[in-house]
Design an enzyme around this catalytic site. Structure first.
Site, PDB file in Angstrom:
ATOM      1  CE  LYS A   1      -4.037  -1.755   2.483  1.00  0.00           C
ATOM      2  NZ  LYS A   1      -5.015  -1.500   1.417  1.00  0.00           N
TER       3      LYS A   1
ATOM      4  NE  ARG B   1     -10.918  -9.795  -2.373  1.00  0.00           N
ATOM      5  CZ  ARG B   1     -11.247  -8.921  -3.313  1.00  0.00           C
ATOM      6  NH1 ARG B   1     -11.533  -9.325  -4.524  1.00  0.00           N
ATOM      7  NH2 ARG B   1     -11.300  -7.627  -3.044  1.00  0.00           N
TER       8      ARG B   1
HETATM    9  N1  BES Z   1      -8.323  -3.670   4.084  1.00  0.00           N
HETATM   10  C1  BES Z   1      -8.408  -3.276   2.737  1.00  0.00           C
HETATM   11  C2  BES Z   1      -9.691  -2.525   2.429  1.00  0.00           C
HETATM   12  C3  BES Z   1      -9.791  -1.131   2.961  1.00  0.00           C
HETATM   13  C4  BES Z   1      -9.119  -0.088   2.360  1.00  0.00           C
HETATM   14  C5  BES Z   1     -10.612  -0.854   4.026  1.00  0.00           C
HETATM   15  C6  BES Z   1      -9.248   1.201   2.837  1.00  0.00           C
HETATM   16  C7  BES Z   1     -10.765   0.419   4.496  1.00  0.00           C
HETATM   17  C8  BES Z   1     -10.074   1.450   3.907  1.00  0.00           C
HETATM   18  C9  BES Z   1      -8.371  -4.501   1.820  1.00  0.00           C
HETATM   19  O1  BES Z   1      -7.590  -5.543   2.276  1.00  0.00           O
HETATM   20  C10 BES Z   1      -7.810  -4.048   0.525  1.00  0.00           C
HETATM   21  O2  BES Z   1      -6.684  -3.648   0.493  1.00  0.00           O
HETATM   22  N2  BES Z   1      -8.608  -4.119  -0.525  1.00  0.00           N
HETATM   23  C11 BES Z   1      -8.187  -3.712  -1.812  1.00  0.00           C
HETATM   24  C12 BES Z   1      -8.775  -4.683  -2.807  1.00  0.00           C
HETATM   25  C13 BES Z   1      -8.250  -4.498  -4.209  1.00  0.00           C
HETATM   26  C14 BES Z   1      -6.766  -4.835  -4.275  1.00  0.00           C
HETATM   27  C15 BES Z   1      -9.032  -5.377  -5.139  1.00  0.00           C
HETATM   28  C16 BES Z   1      -8.720  -2.311  -2.060  1.00  0.00           C
HETATM   29  O3  BES Z   1      -9.843  -2.007  -1.661  1.00  0.00           O
HETATM   30  O4  BES Z   1      -7.979  -1.514  -2.631  1.00  0.00           O
HETATM   31 MN    MN Z   2      -5.582  -5.368   1.697  1.00  0.00          MN
END
Ligand code: BES
Ligand code: MN
Ligand code: ZN
Length: 491
Positions: free
Chosen positions: A275, A349
């Site tokens: 990230k 997931r």
């Molecule tokens: N934990 C995150 C989702 C999230 C992001 C929750 C910001 C709250 C605030 C999750 O694990 C994630 O990173 N999801 C990705 C999925 C994508 C790579 C398909 C996302 O939402 O960017």
């Molecule tokens: Mn994630």
């Protein structure tokens, strides 16, 4: 905080502070009217002179109201009478709780639930009042203890009412305890709140309440079960994963349990699909799904509801490392399906799919997973609603209704077959990401492949689980919705 019922006339209540509500363009009612009468119309005169503002979220503290035993009266404004509803009422209770906490009031007598709110009964109003006062009173102190000159939280709160409200009071207390648990776990830093910490905290809960038991699976046991997806997520972390299984038996053993499954990613760096650095710290909240199902479990155990509940927590940390799983990897899962990893940041997931497969053994009456699953959910619904997805219309409706009652709202997103094709992979049974369009829904679609044979719903709480800018941290949502869902099943 000690929480009790107190049925005395308000002017005779000996308390440091009595809390009453008032509305604009409406005559004083209930306890506010009684205080007005006891003080020979002083309250009405203060409203007429605008020293008391009945507008929304306006709070006025009055000392030494004549004819009244209590030292202080806190008057909470609810705004225009014709717009007053459950949401404004909940806000008033919360605002009162925060005010008391911020003004070093250690003891209070609450009368807010005497107000009329839509057509909701006194039990509902009391439950929400107890929750609001407790919510406003919470302060995180685990790593920032009180200083000597800090305002302390309420020691004691009495609520206006007699024995007929005892059951509602107990429910309010149970809900408050559950929400507190979820907030505290959410707020703890990721160097403290690791998968093992979550497992130990759950163990304490199981030991505290009657009719509870717990099983904690370590990585070897998970490997034996074939939980390759959950284990892949934790592969790059030196904090080993855990699968926590909390059981509560409040009904006969042959009754099908409700099952809650929580995403407990104790920190989500994104893994090799790292990230960006800005606000990565917020990903300590990536275990808020787990926190919510643990909180709902504690609420249920505290209330000793007459049903069976299993709470399953997939506790794991997502870190980049020489051992970490990578984009391009194809991994297996407990259900036997293969998954092509395109983004190691879509880890929730993966952890959940194995926890869901594991849960089939409980033959759930209904199974609900709760997760901070996608940023796309925040884009879709913002911070006010949790997303609800289900192929089962009745289950979705039950959850929506529970959210409305609990003032902890959900909103449904579709899980149509049409979206499934976004997960097709040439190298495995599916990809772990479905691209930009409808990101919250395709995440739900991924999970739906693991829950074909169960009465299942998925809740994405990425927007509702915490308030970062407001500096409030974890909200404890959707403990209210989940617990209300259980309470509704008893009726
Ligand atoms: N934990 C995150 C989702 C999230 C992001 C929750 C910001 C709250 C605030 C999750 O694990 C994630 O990173 N999801 C990705 C999925 C994508 C790579 C398909 C996302 O939402 O960017
Ligand atoms: Mn994630
Ligand atoms: Zn995540």
């Amino acid at each position: 905080m000690k929480i009790t019922l107190e049925n005395a006339a308000v002017d005779a209540v000996e308390s440091a502070c009595i809390v009453v509500g008032v509305l604009e363009d409406a005559p004083l009612a209930g306890p506010a009217a009684e205080l007005d009468a006891a003080s020979d119309g002083r309250l009405s005169r203060l409203i007429a002179s605008k020293d008391i503002d009945p507008d929304r979220d306006q709070l006025t503290l009055i000392h030494g109201l004549p004819g009244v035993k209590a030292e202080r009266i806190l008057v909470v404004g609810g705004g225009q009478a014709d717009k007053f509803d459950r949401f404004r009422y909940q806000n008033m209770c919360l605002a009162a709780g925060k005010y008391l906490r911020g003004h070093a009031v250690r003891e209070a007598h609450i009368c807010l639930h005497a107000m009329e709110v839509e057509n909701l009964d006194a039990a509902w109003r009391l439950r929400v009042a107890v929750q609001g006062i407790d919510h406003g009173n919470y302060r995180y102190v685990a790593t920032k203890p009180f200083k000597s000159d800090d305002n302390r939280p309420l020691k004691q709160a009495s609520f206006q009412g007699g024995d007929e409200l005892q059951a509602a009071l107990d429910q309010g207390i149970g809900l408050a305890v559950g929400v507190r648990k979820a907030r505290e776990l959410g707020n703890l830093p990721p160097n403290i709140c690791t998968p093992i910490y979550l497992a130990e905290d759950c163990t304490k809960i199981a030991e505290t309440y009657e009719n509870c038991s717990i099983e904690v699976l370590d990585t070897d046991e998970m490997a034996e079960l074939g939980m390759e997806a959950l284990l892949a997520v934790g592969q790059g972390s030196s904090n080993p994963a855990r699968l926590v299984v909390l059981k509560y038996q409040g009904a006969s053993a042959d009754e099908a349990p409700y099952v809650f499954v929580g995403k407990g990613v104790t920190f989500d760096t994104g893994g090799i699909s790292l990230k960006p650095r800005d606000s990565m710290d917020e990903m300590k909240f990536d275990m808020c799904g787990a926190a919510a199902v643990i909180g709902a479990f504690e609420a249920c155990a505290k209330m000793q509801l007459k049903l069976n509940l299993v709470t399953v927590v997939a506790a794991v940390e997502n870190m980049p490392d020489g051992k970490a799983y990578r984009p391009g990897d194809v991994i297996g899962s407990m259900a036997g399906k293969t998954i092509e990893i395109l983004n190691t940041d879509a880890e929730g997931r993966l952890a959940l799919c194995d926890a869901l497969t594991y849960s089939e053994r409980f033959k759930p009456a209904a199974i609900i997973d709760v997760a901070t699953l996608t940023g796309a959910c925040v884009v879709a619904l913002g911070h006010h609603a949790s997303a609800i997805m289900s192929r089962d219309d009745d289950l979705a409706d039950e959850l929506l209704a529970a959210g409305k009652t609990a003032v902890d709202r959900g909103w449904r997103l579709p899980l149509w077959e049409d979206y499934q094709s976004q997960l097709k992979s040439p190298f495995a049974d599916m990809k772990n990401v479905g691209g930009v369009p409808a990101g919250a829904i395709t995440a739900g679609c991924f999970l739906s492949k693991y829950t074909r044979d169960m009465r299942w719903a998925h809740m994405d709480i990425a927007g509702s689980a915490w308030k970062w800018n407001a500096n409030e941290g974890a909200t404890g949502r959707p403990v209210g919705l989940l617990t209300q869902f259980l309470i509704d099943r008893l009726a």
